[in-house]
Design an enzyme around this catalytic site. Sequence first.
Site, PDB file in Angstrom:
ATOM      1  N   CYS A   1       0.781  -1.148  -0.086  1.00 12.28           N
ATOM      2  CA  CYS A   1       0.036   0.142  -0.086  1.00 12.28           C
ATOM      3  C   CYS A   1       0.870   1.196   0.082  1.00 12.28           C
ATOM      4  CB  CYS A   1      -0.902  -0.080   1.306  1.00 12.28           C
ATOM      5  SG  CYS A   1      -2.153   1.362   1.254  1.00 12.28           S
TER       6      CYS A   1
ATOM      7  N   CYS B   1      -4.894  -3.810   7.824  1.00 13.67           N
ATOM      8  CA  CYS B   1      -5.932  -2.505   7.863  1.00 13.67           C
ATOM      9  C   CYS B   1      -7.329  -3.079   7.543  1.00 13.67           C
ATOM     10  CB  CYS B   1      -5.313  -1.504   7.268  1.00 13.67           C
ATOM     11  SG  CYS B   1      -5.322  -1.736   5.440  1.00 13.67           S
TER      12      CYS B   1
END
EC number: 2.8.1.14
Length: 451
Positions: free
Chosen positions: A161, A268
Amino acid sequence: MINNINRIKKTYNTFLNVNKLRYSTSIISSNILENDNNNIDDFEQVLKSTKVRMPTSALLLPKKPKVCIGMSGGVDSTITAKLLKLQGFDVTGVFIKSWDEVEDTGRCQGERDWKDALEASNFLDIPMYKADFVKDYWNRVFVDFLKDYKNGLTPNPDVWCNREIKFDLFFDFAKENFGVDYIATGHYSNLYYGEENVGDNNNNNLQLHRAIDKNKDQTFFLCMTKGERLKQAIFPIGGFTKENIVSFAKTIPNFSKITSKKSSRGICFIGKRPLPDFLSQYMTLKPGDFFDISTNSFIKGKKHKGSVCYTMGQKANIDSLSERYFIVRSDIERNIVYVCPESQFDQFSLYYEFNTHSFNWINEIPTEVKSEQGFKGRGICRHRGDVVNLTIKDTGKTSPIDGSVIYSVNLDQPLRSVASGQILCLFDRNTDRCFGGGVINSSPLYNPTQF
């Protein structure tokens, strides 16, 4: 109170003075704060006097650079924004949305984080926007995440990410929409820009270093990000400890909410859900057998939820056994998960060597890497993992996966449960410099001969 503030300033100034030595670093005591008697004016004085490291080309700008900061609604990015604002930077906040939680769970923590970020930006008097990277995250991070799990690997999507979204698409978004010079984040890490040639787009002088707060250091998550992208970023709080940052925020009444928020942990988008429950939404999971290698037999009456869900080193969570069991290996083709008692686990989990591929060198490749002796550095294989001395060497072979160079890694001390798909973060042997990172390819230490 004044002495307490002076100690914070002295610590950070010491950290900055180290930068005058071209690429030296120093470990500085994080035992700075001993009480909460300081007020907002005291801490603002510290933030104002804390110099933010930037490329030397920034000094040629007619005014302080225009910076876009990724704000998550948490304490780190909020104090980062405040620091930049106090020092006269032209600051714009952006909330990065990369996952559609409502569609996935019916709940939306992201909307609460957005409101927290919006409240913080209003108090700081900086413009705030939301950037939607949901489709990009899906295509550039999540698809590979699922593919890796299907192939029996252990991916770390937070690393990718950073590489694909936060330090690639986010900068392009900020540059195109706001004309910024740099992006900033609340990462606990440090960038050293060195003596750069103005107008030179290479990153030969850029170096990534660990934060002074080793417990919160996030360099591991940045090691796969390309150097030319890191060159466009600044990390204002890398010279502070987490304790410092929280103490700063506690002096500001408007920030009381963010100081009580827990730091995010784990992947996440999975949150607190068990991995099998999450993966079952995107792939078919087939229950199968646990095989106890200590008895060389299947565990009767116990089924796993799908071999792709289990990673070497994790607890097996099989009830009604005499002691705790751990995962030794997952056989994706046979859908068998091999386990053993904790008392026997070390012989099947301690790694002294493995290979890496797809290596991301942030800057130059050390010449010793291609020598017979190899490059002697240090490394970690997970966030907050043990840092061990190692030797990394170019094997002269290429990976069938992407044609990248295969590097052999030999450890001076063993690491437990080094799974394929994880990331090796490579450090200098004597300093906190991070050279980059690569994807691990490890061979199982247990190879079944019968069932």
